[in-house]
Structure formats: structure tokens, C-alpha cells
Design an enzyme around this catalytic site. Structure first.
Site, PDB file in Angstrom:
ATOM      1  N   ASP A 118      48.987  35.475  40.144  1.00  0.00           N
ATOM      2  CA  ASP A 118      49.133  34.720  38.905  1.00  0.00           C
ATOM      3  C   ASP A 118      50.191  33.636  39.082  1.00  0.00           C
ATOM      4  O   ASP A 118      51.058  33.729  39.954  1.00  0.00           O
ATOM      5  CB  ASP A 118      49.480  35.634  37.731  1.00  0.00           C
ATOM      6  CG  ASP A 118      50.829  36.319  37.873  1.00  0.00           C
ATOM      7  OD1 ASP A 118      51.165  36.739  39.004  1.00  0.00           O
ATOM      8  OD2 ASP A 118      51.551  36.446  36.869  1.00  0.00           O
ATOM      9  N   GLU A 185      52.783  39.180  37.605  1.00  0.00           N
ATOM     10  CA  GLU A 185      54.191  39.170  38.029  1.00  0.00           C
ATOM     11  C   GLU A 185      55.016  38.207  37.189  1.00  0.00           C
ATOM     12  O   GLU A 185      56.190  38.472  36.896  1.00  0.00           O
ATOM     13  CB  GLU A 185      54.277  38.781  39.510  1.00  0.00           C
ATOM     14  CG  GLU A 185      55.667  38.965  40.138  1.00  0.00           C
ATOM     15  CD  GLU A 185      56.584  37.772  39.977  1.00  0.00           C
ATOM     16  OE1 GLU A 185      57.802  37.902  40.241  1.00  0.00           O
ATOM     17  OE2 GLU A 185      56.106  36.678  39.579  1.00  0.00           O
TER      18      GLU A 185
END
Length: 483
Positions: A118, A185
Site C-alpha cells: 500500500d 502499513e
């Protein structure tokens, strides 16, 4: 008078001898491994990273576009078929990927290679400042441009390229290798890496080491060092997000009271700013001193060699810059201030949010208590919004650390390698219950220019640097066999 002069000269002589002795015995801790030349081209890998950047796996604070995340997962399946054939694989937390490449020797502890796919959003107002579009993955002037180029699709694609190539060449690891690729994250990792770590812990997995993002090959970022320094994160700072709020009777702005809610919060922020946490040499900073110090020029080497005596001098050097200051103290940054809804109305409420990064050796509780004591104002309510204590410090004398040191030198050649404190938070903090050796290193160079592109503008990675990252992960996998 002569006696006093003799005492002074004697003290000076003893001090000089002490400093000189520490300097002379301040031995280098650098290992002796030579760079290994690699003839692999990795040209297709460059295209794959470009394609990965084009998939907009953006983590917003309150939502994600799951279509893009599934598109990325499908992309991985299409581009790395041998990896999917030779490993078992599953999705945890909905979108985070866990691969298991079974080793031939079950008596050996497994290893875990981590990254996340991400990325943070690109504010629309920043788009004109990008030299290349952030989600087109353009390859221009020897660089791969776009969001995720260094944080952290380079890690995901670098690891997968290494694994895919090794499988194609018939490689079979002795140790079982887990690949953990988180999908959230950038928003705390609660549904991704945290779930993977929980799953592995429930299985009873005890890993030889965990390798995540965090440290870097730095150029010009370590004060006093002319050589490149490869920083291996042996720990990271913890964090706590505190909300300061107050409620005071408001009224019309034409008749301001002696003190308003805004005044109270403003004074609180000034108090926090004027009373920073003290700087000091923590355990991981001392490890850094012992590894980098012997490679320093004469004056700084003398200071590093006598850090116990010359700590104030050392702190003065490191307090000068934001990144180095963050290594020596718990830092506090106000990030949100809110009050008022109309320009002629005194607000009844005001709030501020503090982002606090906690040095190892301190805790969420000790830091929160210190802030409360600094404010010393019962009108201010303190609420913890997010929290994570600093994780354990990995031992730089452990064979796993030395293996990583070796792998770095085999790819990047003559660099200084040192442990350090990662000042941001990573998914690796969830894995400290799985291994006592949680290490953090990204195999590319950070300098004063590109460090600004982290979560910023014009994120990019050099084509050759990306190719080096693939070689690095290959070396880690092979060198781990000898632990």
C-alpha cells in the site's frame, strides 16, 4: 601556586592519556567481505516495478479502493507464476499476502522477508509539482518514477523477482522462507501485518530473523561521515498520539475573557515546545556509535571514542538536524490544532494533537506522564488516540545481523555498516514475538534530495538501484542458509 599548576597540568595529562587510550583502542567493527559481481540483467523486473506502481493501492485514513488491491494481487499471480507454483499462499486480513516457500531441512528455523504494497495518497494540490505522474510508473532519465518506488513496492517486487528467478534456476532453500506483504502499513497495519504475525505465532513459528523495510544505504545523511553508511535498523521508535483538549465558557469576541480555550491550548503547545525530552545515548545509539565512530575523521572519532565523557559534545552535534535529533531524544510534534467555527465567537472548545515518537528505554506511560507534568493544568484533558511502545532491540553481534552486513557488502561494496534506530514505525514491530532478530533494511540509497520524496513529491528509484535490490535479496536468501 606551583602546586596548583602541577595539579592542573597533571589532571590535563591524565585526561589526555585517557582520551588517547580510548581513541587508540576504538577498533573498527567493519566486516571484510568483497563485492560480488552480478551479470543478471533484471530488465523485465524494471518493467514489473513500473507496472506495479501503476496500480493505485492507496491507503486512506478511512477507506481503500479494494478493486485496486485485488488488481495488485492478480498482477502478482500473473507476473510470478513459478512463485505461486512452488509456494503455498494465502490472504490474511482480507488483502495481505503470506507465501510459504518450504525448506528442505525442517530442523532449521525459518526466515521472514517483509514489505508492504500500500502507498500514501498524493494530494491533488501537489500534482503539478511532480516531474512525472505519480501513478504512471514512467521510466525516465534512468529512474522509475511514482508512488511506491521507494515506499515500498520496491521491496515487494524486489523480493518476488529474487524468488521467481531463484525458483526458475532450480534453487531449493534449506530453510523455510515466509514472505509477508501487508496491505495497510501506511494506516497502522492492524488488518495486515498484525494478522499475519498473529497467524504465524498461533502456528508456533519461531524465525531465525525477520527482515523488513527501515534502514537504508545513506549518502551524506550521517553527520561527519564522508563514506556511504548502510544503516540496519535493530529497533524503531515507539509512538503515542495524544489529544489535548479543553472546554471553557465562550461568548462574543467583542468581550474576550482573560483566558479562552484557544489561549489554554496555545500555552500548552508552547510549554511542550519549550520543554523537550532530554537527549541522551540510548542502547541502540551506543551500538551505532561503536560501529560508525571508528570510521569517523579524527576529531569526531575522538568524541565517539569518549562518548561517555563527551556526551554533551556529541549531543550538540546530533541535535542540529531534524533527522539526527530524532535519534537522540523522544520527539513531540503538534500535527492538528482545532478551535472555533465563526470569527466573532469565542470557542468553548479547543484541541491539539501531538505526535510523539518514543526513544527505546522510554514507554507510552512514561512519556504521557511527562507531558502531563509539563502542562500542569487540570483544565486540559489528555487522551491517548494511538500507541505502540518501542520494540526490543536486536543484537548486532548476532549471526543474523552479521549475515545481513555480509549481504550488504557483497552487493554495495566498501561501505560502512552500522546498526541504528529507525525513527518511523514499520510493520515489523508486530513480529518481535516471533523472532528476537527483527532487522530493518531497504537496499537502496537515501540522500538529502530523495529523502524528501518519502510520502512527498517526485518519488523515484534509480533503475540500477532497483536491480541491486533484487541481487541483495538473493544474497540474503543464500547467506541465510549458512547461519
Amino acid at each position: 601556586m606551583k602546586k596548583l599548576l602541577g595539579i592542573i597540568l597533571g589532571s590535563f595529562t591524565i585526561g589526555a592519556i585517557y582520551l588517547s587510550y580510548n581513541y587508540i583502542t576504538f577498533d573498527s567493527k567493519q566486516l571484510d567481505f568483497r563485492k560480488i559481481e552480478n551479470n543478471s540483467s533484471y530488465d523485465e523486473a524494471v518493467v514489473h516495478l513500473s507496472e506495479a506502481i501503476q496500480i493505485q493501492t492507496i491507503s486512506y485514513d478511512d477507506h481503500i479502493d479494494t478493486t485496486e488491491f485485488y488488481k495488485f494481487i492478480d498482477f502478482v499471480k500473473d507476473v510470478y507464476p513459478h512463485t505461486f507454483q512452488k509456494t503455498s499462499h494465502q490472504l490474511l486480513g482480507g488483502l495481505s499476502m503470506l507465501f510459504t516457500w518450504q525448506g528442505s531441512d525442517p530442523s532449521l528455523k525459518p526466515i521472514i522477508l517483509m514489505s508492504h504494497y500500500d502507498v500514501v495518497p498524493v494530494p491533488e494540490g501537489n500534482l503539478p509539482k511532480w516531474k512525472q505522474p505519480p501513478f504512471e510508473g514512467k521510466i525516465v532519465d534512468g529512474f522509475i518514477w511514482g508512488r511506491g518506488a521507494i515506499d515500498d513496492k520496491v521491496g515487494v517486487i524486489g523480493i518476488l523477482e529474487a524468488i521467481e528467478g531463484m525458483i526458475k534456476n532450480g534453487y531449493q532453500p534449506k530453510r523455510t522462507i515466509y514472505l509477508s506483504f501487508g496491505h495497510d502499513e501506511e494506516v497502522m497495519g492492524n488488518n495486515g501485518a498484525k494478522q499475519i504475525a498473529h497467524f504465524l505465532k498461533q502456528k508456533g513459528v519461531k524465525a531465525e530473523f525477520v527482515l523488513d523495510e527501515g534502514g537504508y544505504l545513506t549518502d551524506g545523511l550521517v553527520p561527519g561521515m564522508e563514506k556511504q553508511v548502510a544503516l540496519i535498523g535493530t529497533t524503531e521508535k515507539g509512538f503515542v498520539t495524544l489529544e489535548l483538549s479543553t472546554e471553557i465558557e465562550g461568548g462574543h469576541a467583542s468581550m474576550p475573557k482573560k483566558e479562552t480555550a484557544v489561549d489554554v491550548i496555545a500555552k500548552a503547545l508552547v510549554a511542550v515546545h519549550d520543554n523537550p525530552f532530554p537527549s541522551h545515548i540510548s542502547k541502540p545509539l551506543n551500538d551505532f556509535i561503536e560501529h560508525v565512530g571508528p570510521e569517523m575523521p579524527f576529531a569526531l572519532k575522538t568524541v565517539f571514542a569518549n562518548s561517555n565523557l563527551l556526551e554533551p559534545v556529541l549531543m550538540a552535534v546530533y541535535e542540529k538536524g531534524p533527522s539526527s535529533n530524532a535519534l537522540v531524544r523522544t520527539t513531540v510534534a503538534p500535527t492538528i490544532v482545532e478551535a472555533g467555527v465563526k470569527n466573532n465567537v469565542l470557542p468553548t472548545q479547543a484541541r491539539a494533537v501531538l505526535n510523539i515518537r518514543i526513544l527505546p528505554g522510554e514507554t507510552v506511560e512514561s512519556v504521557t506522564s511527562a507531558i502531563k507534568n509539563t502542562l500542569n493544568d487540570d483544565r486540559i484533558k489528555i487522551q491517548i488516540l494511538e500507541r505502540s511502545n518501542p520494540p526490543a532491540v536486536s543484537n548486532p553481534k548476532h549471526p543474523a545481523y552479521k549475515m545481513l552486513d555480509q549481504s550488504i557488502r557483497e552487493v554495495f561494496g566498501e561501505v560502512v555498516v552500522s546498526p541504528y534506530i529507525m525513527i518511523a514505525a514499520s510493520d515489523s514491530r508486530y513480529f518481535t514475538g516471533i523472532s528476537e532478530n527483527v532487522l530493518r533494511f531497504c537496499p537502496f540509497t537515501l540522500n538529502k534530495e530523495n529523502i524528501k520524496s518519502f510520502h512527498g513529491i517526485n518519488e523515484k528509484i534509480g533503475v540500477e538501484e532497483f536491480k541491486n535490490s533484487i541481487q541483495f535479496y538473493e544474497r540474503v536468501i543464500k547467506n541465510a542458509e549458512e547461519l
